[in-house]
Structures are given as structure tokens and as C-alpha cells.
Design an enzyme around this catalytic site. Structure first.
Site, short mmCIF file in Angstrom:
data_model
loop_
_atom_site.label_atom_id
_atom_site.label_comp_id
_atom_site.label_asym_id
_atom_site.label_seq_id
_atom_site.Cartn_x
_atom_site.Cartn_y
_atom_site.Cartn_z
N ARG A 561 -25.61 36.59 28.07
CA ARG A 561 -26.81 35.75 28.04
C ARG A 561 -27.67 36.21 26.87
O ARG A 561 -27.48 37.29 26.32
CB ARG A 561 -27.61 35.92 29.33
CG ARG A 561 -27.16 35.03 30.46
CD ARG A 561 -27.87 35.35 31.73
NE ARG A 561 -29.26 34.85 31.76
CZ ARG A 561 -30.06 35.04 32.80
NH1 ARG A 561 -29.63 35.75 33.83
NH2 ARG A 561 -31.28 34.57 32.80
N HIS A 562 -28.63 35.39 26.52
CA HIS A 562 -29.61 35.76 25.48
C HIS A 562 -30.42 36.94 26.00
O HIS A 562 -30.39 37.26 27.20
CB HIS A 562 -30.54 34.56 25.26
CG HIS A 562 -31.08 34.05 26.54
ND1 HIS A 562 -32.12 34.65 27.23
CD2 HIS A 562 -30.67 33.03 27.33
CE1 HIS A 562 -32.34 34.00 28.35
NE2 HIS A 562 -31.47 33.03 28.45
N ASN A 568 -38.30 33.97 31.11
CA ASN A 568 -37.69 34.80 32.15
C ASN A 568 -38.74 35.71 32.75
O ASN A 568 -38.82 35.87 33.96
CB ASN A 568 -36.56 35.67 31.57
CG ASN A 568 -35.35 34.87 31.13
OD1 ASN A 568 -34.67 35.25 30.22
ND2 ASN A 568 -35.09 33.75 31.77
N ARG A 613 -33.89 31.18 22.17
CA ARG A 613 -33.66 32.48 22.78
C ARG A 613 -32.23 32.99 22.50
O ARG A 613 -31.99 34.19 22.42
CB ARG A 613 -33.95 32.48 24.27
CG ARG A 613 -33.27 31.42 25.11
CD ARG A 613 -33.88 31.45 26.51
NE ARG A 613 -33.32 30.56 27.49
CZ ARG A 613 -33.70 29.29 27.68
NH1 ARG A 613 -34.63 28.76 26.88
NH2 ARG A 613 -33.15 28.55 28.62
N GLU A 634 -28.57 25.46 28.01
CA GLU A 634 -28.73 25.77 29.45
C GLU A 634 -28.76 24.49 30.27
O GLU A 634 -29.03 23.41 29.74
CB GLU A 634 -30.01 26.57 29.65
CG GLU A 634 -30.27 26.99 31.10
CD GLU A 634 -29.09 27.67 31.78
OE1 GLU A 634 -29.30 28.69 32.44
OE2 GLU A 634 -27.94 27.19 31.64
N HIS A 700 -26.43 30.94 28.22
CA HIS A 700 -27.44 30.96 29.28
C HIS A 700 -26.81 31.20 30.65
O HIS A 700 -25.59 31.08 30.81
CB HIS A 700 -28.16 29.60 29.29
CG HIS A 700 -28.78 29.25 27.98
ND1 HIS A 700 -30.05 29.63 27.62
CD2 HIS A 700 -28.28 28.58 26.90
CE1 HIS A 700 -30.31 29.19 26.40
NE2 HIS A 700 -29.26 28.55 25.93
#
Ligand SMILES: O=P(O)(O)OC[C@H]1O[C@@](CO)(OP(=O)(O)O)[C@@H](O)[C@@H]1O
Length: 748
Positions: A561-562, A568, A613, A634, A700
Site C-alpha cells: 500500500r502507499h 488514513n 498517495r 482505490e 491501495h
């Protein structure tokens, strides 16, 4: 690229004269070594203050232009004083060890090197150790100050954030401004390895062992919850292996009388075997086995069961678990259902090929792909049926075509597996992958007769002429197959298997009949060819397309994931937030990880979505091309984009509850479901299968759940709940033995 421009210094002070009115020299120094991958970074040092005035601690680092090319470019007036310099190797983040190249200083005058551009030799070890050698290239172009200014402006504008996302659309080898000290990692990446979940990719297991278990071996086959082969195809839960099954008291054993059953149920006796198999159901009864083979499986009818196993209705849970595929796949399936003949809705891919041609690995990959697209698919391996019925100690003689007992026993288990597959299809199964050598026309005719009126057969023949690949497969077979598990002497096992192979080769009849796909020398993914005959329909077309793009050459795929995003931190979903501070640190650590992990790879690529991101996470990585996929975006939360889960629960309780109840199918209003995400990721999967070089996918949570589920062969229903923690790299090792995984947690 690193650029030096001669500042407006007093020319007498540093020996550089400004040529009034002339252009300037854009000089580019390059060093290349396609093989060397060391932690030592090429530097330049020499007479000018800007390159350290011969102080190696102030040497200028070259920038990695590609996996094997290092570059340093700078601007000087054409008539500058001679520039004395040398190349240097030293670590990025410390001064030692520092290795100066062999030989005299290099002299650069008027943009050209004096003498030859000799290779740069470095002795990093003792005198007798082989020197590291880099090829040296020099390029100098006169550019007018105006052109230079214009090109510099154009360069800056090109990399100005795109109007949409505020991020450069193209970011190849952009050099990060900040140093990596926050991202520095331990030299040994094993330091970051964390245990993979128990249900991780099971590549280390022999692929055939993961295939369907014979129905007659399943305990409690008539108990209500017995749809034990959970809908995603692998039998789990209460399936026991042969030696554990105790005969049940309440079960009446039927071994029907040959003559009666034959005439009554219109069964067809296959020419070469005494085993009969199921055909059409007769008044609620299914065709039964009449078996005169060795130790025939006993078909049982439970005193309490209302019907035979093949009449078992998948209970609602099971049916619910495997949703119909979505999107294009669903549309095609509906079209086929509306117009296609009944048996075409069920498809049997029947493998054909000599042993050690990659049949089982190809079958396993195809099974994974079709399941992931939402097709109820199962892999039946006749070798497993044979082992469970006759044990694992058959010698090569058992496989001789002129050994009647062996031939009968082999056809018997093949018919048993085919019968199980057809029964499963009657219960709702859609694609059966029938994995065996099926090396004779007689055997294939038997299977075609059994399939008549029940499903369509497409033969998939794997042909390999590459002796080295065959040799590799044979050695893998001896190492992994249960057939040789008790054989302590590897060479003896090898000898026996080669005799078995020779027995098959004597009787092998290539496929010429029916619908077929021939894969010829496709294992390496380079060259080879596919021949198809009489193939039509959406699903067969997808299967051919998948097979054209896959290969068995090992290479890693890194999924991550980023870095943590500001959303987040705020618990907000979707959006296009930048990275938090922790996310930025992860980006640097990831760059360091990629550099170490892929340093021996000649090429690799970095895939991101178009959301900042992921692009910002990829930014510190240099030396590999970066590709932005919209398909890696995402899951689209539609009207809930930017909300927190708590806000959705409060303001849109019905949406919240619907998603909680069926997170796989639930689609956000004006947004997407997980099934939608899977559909749009299919081209990504195909491209990942096609790639022969490593790929780093920075995407994502929802997307990575779907991608991971493909490699780990997870049931669709589990996808929305798979753990994909931040700041963790999931390394998928794709290769001949299937899929294995390794996880690295770079930070909390
Ligand atoms: O399906 P769920 O579990 O909501 O996870 C998807 C969500 O994860 C998130 C994080 O909450 O993804 P991301 O990795 O892009 O940060 C949201 O953007 C996305 O909507």
C-alpha cells in the site's frame, strides 16, 4: 539528473573563464556496468571546488540513470580551463570505504576528454582480486545560454504538478531532494521479515495435493452441511484422506450387478476399461460404478440421505459464497446461457501431455484465474486419485501401455475423477480442470463420451521441446511428488521416473480431435506458440488469452500500500490526500528496500495508481520506470468518498448495514463494489502474469486485497476482509512451483 552549473564565480579564482557571448557546454559523464550491483555509488572528484578540490569526502555523487547506468551532467563554458578529475566509488551514506579508480587523472578540456575514455577500474579488494570495471561515456553539447534557460524552464514546467492531481504525470528517475538517512534500512532485509498469515500462499506444497479430493473419500458425505468442497473449490473442513474414513453404520453399501445396471441405465462401456461411469440420471438415480478393477471405490447411499451426493443442493451459504462474476464476464455468461447449448455452459479443460510438461502448474494457474473472475472452478488431478486409491509406490511398469492391470487401474481412477467432476457440475460447478496425461486417443474418447450432454470439453495440450526445462521439471517432480516421498535415493527415483516417462512416450498420441489448445514451448514466456482448433465463446476466448500471456519463469512481484496518508490518520476513506510524515518516511524506506531487493535485477518497473498517495510513495525510488494505472485506483466510495466509517454509520445507516452484510457485492451509491474492483483489475493481473521482470505495485487497501487474493487463490467472499497492513511489503514469488509469499514490515 544531477546538474552542476558553473556559478557566477570570478573565473580567475577557479580557473574557469566565462567565454563572453559563446554558448556553454552541457557535459554529461556516464559510467555503466550491467552486472555490478554494489552498495558503492559512483562519484566524481577533482580539481574544482564543486567536485571536492580532490577531497574525496566532498566528491559529487553520480545519479542512477537506469539499473546499470550512472550519470553526472554539468555546464561549463567551452573554453574552460582543463578539468582534472577521477571517478570514485563510495557508499551513499558514509565516507568509507572509498575506492579511487586506477590510472592517471582524467583531463577534460573544451568538453572533450584528453586521450581515450578508458574504462574505470576499481580494486575494492586485494591486488589479486578482480577489479570492478565500468564503461565510461562522455558527451558534450554546445547549447546557447538562451536555449539552456529555455530548456531549463521547459524541464521545470514539464515536472510542474498536473492540473488534476497536483502531481507530475510522468516521474521517471526524478531525484528526491531529501537525503535517505530517515529511510536507511538494515543491510540484511531478512531483518524486516514478518510471518505471513497461516493461510498464506502455499507454493511450497505440491500443487497436485491442493486439488479435489475424491468424493468417495469424504466423510459424512451425506450430512447436511456436506457441501464440504467450499465454493471456492478446495475441499476443506470435514474431508478426510482415505486411511481415515471409517465405514458409517447408517450407510448401505451398493455394488450394483454389472449386467442389470448396464442395460437399465444406458451406460456406455468404454472400450478399454471395465469401469463404467455415470451418465444421465435415471429416475432420480445417478449412473453407478460397476467396478471390476483393483480395490474399487464403494459408492455408498446413506440410509438417511434423500438423494445421492450429486443431487446435493449447495446450501444457501455455499451458493451465496460464490457470486456470479460481474461486468463483462457476467454479461458474456448470461449471453452464453441464453443462446448456448446446455452442455456449453459447463466447461471441462482436459489437460493432455507427457509427464513433466508443466500440466499441473498450468492447471493450477488457470484454476486460480477463473476462480478469481467469479467462475466456479475446480482442479481435478488424476494422479492424486491414483495415489489415494492405489498408494504411492507404483513402479514405472505400472505406467506401461501394455500393462493391462496398470492401464485399467489408471483409466478407472480417471473415470472416477471425471465422474466426480460431472457430479460437481450438476451441483453448480462451471469449469472443471481435468489434470492427467490423457495421452491416448482411447482415454480421451472415454472422457468425451462421459462428457456428452453434460459439459463441453476443450483439450489443453502442453508440449515442451526444451530438454533443460524438462530436466528441471523432472527433478522438481522427484523432490516434491508423493510418488517419490519414500524414495531415499534421489538418483533411483530419477531413473524410475525417466523410465515411466519413456513408457508414456512410446504410447503418446498428440491431440488431433475435438476442440483443443496446444501450448508449445510456452513455459519460458519467450517465444513458443499456441495453436487453437474449434475454440469459440467468451470463456474459452478468455482462457486462450490468459494462456498466451502466462509463463512459468520465476520472478518476484512486490505488493505494498502507499505510505500512511493524511486521510488514513483522519480515518477518512477515498479522497486524494498527500502522505503523513510517517507515510513520507515509509516512502524513503521503500525506496531503500527496492534498491536493495532489486539490485541484482536488470530491469523492473514500479506501478502506481494516479492518486497522489501512491505516486508520492513511489517518488524516492530511482532507476526504474514508473507507470500510473487508473485501474489501480482505490475502490470508489461514491457519495461516501471522504467520509469516515463512523459518519457513514450515523448519516447513512442503511448503506452501512448493507455493506457490512455483503461487503463483496455491496456497491457504494455512485461508487464501486469489490466485484467491480476485481473486474477492472483483470488487465492488471494479465499484465502481471505476462511480465518476466519484477514489478513493484504501490496501490491501495481494497485493490491489494483483490490482487493478493488472486495470487493466494483466496475465495472471493474473503477478499474484502484480507489484512493488508500499511508499511508492509508482500513479496509474491511466482514460479514453476506455484506461488509463494514473504512479508517485510519496514515500520509500524
Ligand atoms: O473496503 P474497505 O475495508 O473500506 O477498505 C477500502 C478503504 O481503505 C482505504 C483506507 O481506509 O484505502 P487506502 O489504502 O487508499 O487508504 C480507503 O481509501 C478505502 O475506501
Amino acid at each position: 539528473m544531477g546538474t552542476i552549473s558553473s556559478k557566477n564565480q570570478d573565473s580567475s579564482s577557479n580557473g574557469l573563464r566565462h567565454a563572453a557571448g559563446d554558448g556553454v557546454l552541457y557535459v554529461s559523464l556516464k559510467m555503466e556496468n550491467p552486472k555490478i550491483a554494489s552498495d558503492l555509488i559512483p562519484h566524481v572528484f577533482g580539481s574544482l571546488p564543486i567536485i571536492g578540490s580532490w577531497d574525496s569526502s566532498k566528491a559529487l555523487s553520480m545519479q542512477r540513470e537506469s539499473a546499470s547506468m550512472w550519470e553526472l551532467s554539468f555546464i561549463v563554458p567551452p573554453n574552460h580551463e582543463t578539468l582534472d578529475f577521477k571517478f570514485l566509488l563510495k557508499p551513499k551514506s558514509s565516507g568509507e570505504p572509498c575506492v579511487e579508480e586506477e590510472g592517471p587523472n582524467r583531463l577534460l578540456t573544451g568538453g572533450s576528454l584528453e586521450g581515450d575514455a578508458r574504462n574505470a577500474l576499481f580494486r575494492t579488494g586485494g591486488a589479486d582480486e578482480e577489479a570492478l570495471e565500468y564503461r565510461v561515456f562522455i558527451k558534450a553539447d554546445i547549447v546557447s545560454p538562451f536555449d539552456l534557460a529555455a530548456s531549463w524552464r521547459a524541464y521545470q514546467e514539464n515536472l510542474k504538478p498536473s492540473t488534476v492531481r497536483g502531481i507530475p504525470d510522468v516521474s521517471i528517475n526524478s531525484t528526491p531532494e531529501t537525503e535517505f538517512e530517515v529511510g536507511s534500512l538494515e543491510l540484511d532485509l531478512e531483518h524486516y521479515v514478518v510471518p505471513a498469515p497461516a493461510s498464506a500462499c502455499s507454493g511450497a506444497v505440491y500443487a497436485a495435493n491442493l486439488t479435489e479430493t475424491p468424493r468417495y473419500l469424504r466423510s459424512g458425505i451425506f450430512s447436511k452441511g456436506d457441501a464440504s468442497s467450499s465454493s471456492h473449490g478446495s475441499s476443506k473442513g470435514n474431508v478426510l484422506s482415505a486411511e481415515h474414513v471409517a465405514p458409517r453404520k447408517d450407510i448401505e453399501v451398493i455394488v450394483p450387478d454389472h449386467s442389470k445396471v448396464f442395460s437399465a441405465s444406458g451406460m456406455v462401456e468404454s472400450k478399454s476399461v471395465s469401469t463404467f461411469s455415470q451418465l444421465q440420471k435415471q429416475d432420480g438415480q445417478r449412473g453407478l460404478f460397476v467396478d471390476r478393477g483393483v480395490g474399487s471405490p464403494r459408492l455408498v447411499k446413506s440410509a438417511s440421505a434423500s438423494a445421492f451426493p450429486n443431487d446435493l443442493k449447495l446450501d444457501t451459504e455455499e451458493k451465496k459464497a460464490m457470486p456470479a462474476a460481474a461486468g463483462a464476464v457476467q454479461a458474456a455468461a448470461i449471453a452464453d446461457r441464453m443462446h448456448g447449448p446446455k452442455e456449453d455452459r459447463k466447461l471441462a479443460i482436459v489437460l493432455v501431455g507427457l509427464p513433466a510438461r508443466g500440466k499441473t502448474f498450468t492447471a493450477a494457474k488457470l484454476t486460480r484465474y477463473l476462480r478469481w473472475l467469479g467462475h466456479e472452478t475446480k482442479h481435478f488431478n488424476v494422479g492424486k486419485y491414483r495415489r489415494l486409491k492405489h498408494g504411492t509406490n507404483q513402479s514405472a511398469d505400472f505406467f506401461r501401455a501394455d500393462n493391462p492391470e496398470g492401464l485399467e487401474a489408471r483409466n478407472e481412477v480417471a473415470a472416477l475423477a471425471m465422474d466426480d467432476m460431472l457430479s460437481w457440475m450438476q451441483e453448480g460447478g462451471q469449469v472443471g480442470i481435468f489434470d492427467a496425461t490423457n495421452s491416448s486417443k482411447t482415454r480421451r474418447n472415454m472422457l468425451m463420451k462421459m462428457a456428452e450432454g453434460n459439459c463441453k470439453i476443450i483439450f489443453l495440450e502442453t508440449i515442451c521441446n526444451d530438454v533443460s526445462i524438462i530436466e528441471r521439471n523432472i527433478r522438481l517432480k522427484i523432490q516434491q511428488s508423493p510418488d517419490y516421498a519414500e524414495q531415499p535415493d534421489f538418483e533411483a527415483g530419477l531413473e524410475d521416473f525417466k523410465t515411466r516417462l519413456a513408457n508414456y512416450e512410446k504410447a503418446y498420441e498428440p491431440v488431433e480431435e475435438g476442440s483443443y489448445i496446444k501450448m508449445i514451448d510456452m513455459a519460458s514466456g519467450q517465444g513458443g506458440q499456441i495453436q487453437v482448433n474449434n475454440i469459440s465463446g467468451y470463456l474459452p476466448g478468455r482462457i486462450v488469452f490468459f494462456l498466451v500471456n502466462t509463463h512459468l519463469t520465476p520472478r518476484p512481484i512486490l505488493l505494498t500500500r502507499h505510505g500512511e496518508s493524511r486521510d488514513n490518520v483522519r480515518g477518512r476513506i477515498g479522497g486524494d490526500a498527500a502522505l503523513s510524515e510517517a507515510g513520507e518516511v515509509y516512502a524513503k524506506k521503500l525506496a531503500n528496500f527496492v534498491e536493495k531487493r532489486l539490485k541484482f535485477e536488470k530491469t523492473a518497473s514500479i506501478w502506481t495508481s494516479t492518486l497522489q498517495r501512491t505516486i508520492l510513495t513511489a517518488s524516492p525510488i530511482v532507476g526504474f520506470p514508473k507507470i500510473q494505472w487508473r485501474a489501480l485506483e482505490e475502490i470508489n466510495a461514491g457519495v461516501c468518498d471522504g467520509m469516515s466509517y463512523e459518519e457513514i454509520r450515523k448519516n447513512m445507516p442503511e448503506e452501512y448495514e448493507s455493506r457490512k452484510k455483503d461487503k463483496l457485492r455491496y456497491r457504494y451509491p455512485r461508487g464501486e463494489s469489490y466485484l467491480d474492483v476485481i473486474q477492472r483489475l483483470e488487465p492488471v493481473i494479465i499484465e502481471l502474469e505476462r511480465q518476466r521482470a519484477p514489478v513493484v505495485v504501490i496501490s491501495h487497501q481494497a485493490v491489494l486485497r483483490a490482487l493478493y487474493a488472486y495470487f493466494a487463490d483466496k475465495p472471493l467472499i474473503e477478499i474484502p476482509h484480507i489484512e493488508v497492513p500499511l508499511h508492509t511489503i508482500i513479496e509474491i514469488q511466482m514460479g514453476v512451483t506455484g506461488v509463494q509469499e514473504k512479508r517485510y514490515k519496514l515500520m509500524d
